[in-house]
Design an enzyme around this catalytic site. Structure first.
Site, short mmCIF file in Angstrom:
data_model
loop_
_atom_site.label_atom_id
_atom_site.label_comp_id
_atom_site.label_asym_id
_atom_site.label_seq_id
_atom_site.Cartn_x
_atom_site.Cartn_y
_atom_site.Cartn_z
CG LEU A 167 21.77 -35.53 -28.57
CD1 LEU A 167 20.35 -35.91 -28.20
CD2 LEU A 167 22.63 -35.36 -27.31
N GLY A 168 21.62 -35.21 -32.91
CA GLY A 168 21.89 -34.05 -33.76
C GLY A 168 20.77 -33.03 -33.62
NE ARG A 169 20.71 -30.51 -38.77
CZ ARG A 169 21.56 -30.58 -39.79
NH1 ARG A 169 22.30 -29.54 -40.09
NH2 ARG A 169 21.66 -31.67 -40.53
NE ARG A 203 16.89 -41.05 -45.81
CZ ARG A 203 16.16 -39.99 -45.46
NH1 ARG A 203 15.24 -40.09 -44.53
NH2 ARG A 203 16.34 -38.82 -46.06
CG ASP A 256 8.13 -42.00 -40.63
OD1 ASP A 256 7.00 -42.23 -41.12
OD2 ASP A 256 8.76 -40.96 -40.86
CD GLU A 312 11.05 -45.38 -46.73
OE1 GLU A 312 10.87 -44.32 -47.37
OE2 GLU A 312 11.53 -45.39 -45.60
CG HIS A 361 9.73 -41.57 -45.23
ND1 HIS A 361 10.86 -42.08 -45.79
CD2 HIS A 361 10.12 -40.46 -44.55
CE1 HIS A 361 11.90 -41.30 -45.50
NE2 HIS A 361 11.46 -40.31 -44.73
#
Ligand code: A2R
Length: 310
Positions: free
Chosen positions: A149-151, A229, A253, A258, A276
């Site tokens: 629960l960051g930015r 990620r 995503d 990748e 992505h």
């Protein structure tokens, strides 16, 4: 006055390269093909956007002062190696929060309403031939657990609330002044939610955090969303559980290797897969590029950096 040399290790949008060229002489090379005479004198590196700056590169640039990375995640930049050498590192936080949050909601809506399949159903003429597509699910009233629960996580949480979902979260620390219930244990949260949304940084401490145990706890009715990620998720276990119906669905995503996406994953119907795209809008990429340029320019002028991670 001659412009200082800047080594560009990544593929950047053209307007960002043009902006860099106002202050720097830009040299584009990959990490494994940096000309020796350039390596001797270069002080500025720009990277990110899928590329990194590893220890060997940092150690091979004796005059390096700063690495500007395009993207909020900087897991491909060896920050420890940079710190050892006193090299500054910048990233591009905040300017992509809204975009990543929007893409997260788009993925969730696409998965539960089966939008890619429904679109194909119309295109393939099956609606006319076979009749109605069938029933799907919705987000409203379901519970979502946010890992990180960051930015960005907070922007996702507020949008989920607009969809009248119940939001809970897990992180290393309980945050003060948050309206959302905290889970100290990730597997316990996974057991209690319908959706697990992964939006924590890629790092040694988060590698494999979404383990087989966590995915099994999420269970046959549970949905995994990964916009962080690929390294955070045990991808082979996820594919196995999705194939067996022991994990309900996944909206992804990001992936472990990748742009390679395992064939077994691409064959599954209970997944939505994006290449992505989390921050890939014209507006957000321009803002990210602008922040890379402003950080490098600030360093050149001896001004404080705008978003330093080292
Ligand atoms: O652990 P906390 O309480 O510091 O919360 C942070 C959480 N986080 C973790 N949670 C569980 N286990 C860990 N080992 C762990 N490490 C970090 O991830 C925090 O709430 C969140 C990260 O928030 P920010 O630093 O504000 O990152 P932002 O800008 O939201 O971007 C997250 C990631 C990027 O690193 C890219 O990989 C991706 O989103 O696009």
């Amino acid at each position: 006055m001659t412009k200082p040399d800047l080594l560009l290790l990544a593929s950047y949008p053209d307007p960002v390269v043009s902006a860099l060229e106002r202050d720097f002489t830009v040299h584009r090379h990959s990490e494994d093909a940096i000309p020796a005479e350039l390596a001797e004198r270069v002080r500025f590196v720009a990277t990110g956007n899928g590329s990194g700056c590893g220890r060997a590169t940092i150690e091979g640039l004796p005059r390096l002062e700063i690495v500007g990375s395009f993207g909020v995640g900087y897991d491909k930049v060896d920050v420890a190696a940079a710190r050892e050498r006193g090299v500054r590192v910048t990233n591009t936080p905040d300017v992509l929060n809204d975009c990543v949050a929007e893409v997260t909601l788009a993925l969730m809506l696409a998965l539960c309403h089966r939008l890619p399949q429904a679109d194909r159903y119309v295109r393939d003429g099956r609606w006319e031939r076979e009749g109605d597509f069938g029933l799907t699910a919705e987000l409203t009233g379901r519970r979502a657990g946010i890992l990180g629960l960051g930015r960005i996580g907070k922007e996702i949480a507020s949008r989920l609330q607009a969809f009248r979902m119940e939001v809970v979260y897990h992180g290393r620390n309980r945050q003060e002044h948050q309206p959302y219930p905290f889970y100290a244990d990730l597997a316990e949260m996974a057991r209690d939610v319908d959706w697990l949304v992964v939006i924590a940084p890629g790092s040694p401490s988060t590698r494999g955090l979404v383990s087989r145990e966590v995915l099994e706890a999420l269970g046959p009715e549970g949905h995994l969303v990964n916009v962080a990620r690929g390294s955070l998720v045990d991808e082979p276990a996820m594919i196995e559980l999705l194939s067996q119906g022991r994990l309900g669905g996944a909206a992804l995503d990001v992936f472990a290797q990748e742009p390679h996406v395992p064939e077994e994953l691409r064959r599954l119907e209970n997944v939505v897969l994006l290449p992505h795209q989390g921050s890939a809008t014209h507006k957000t990429r321009a803002a990210m590029g602008d922040l890379v340029v402003r950080n490098l320019r600030a360093h050149l002028r001896g001004e404080p950096l705008l978003s330093a991670v080292a």
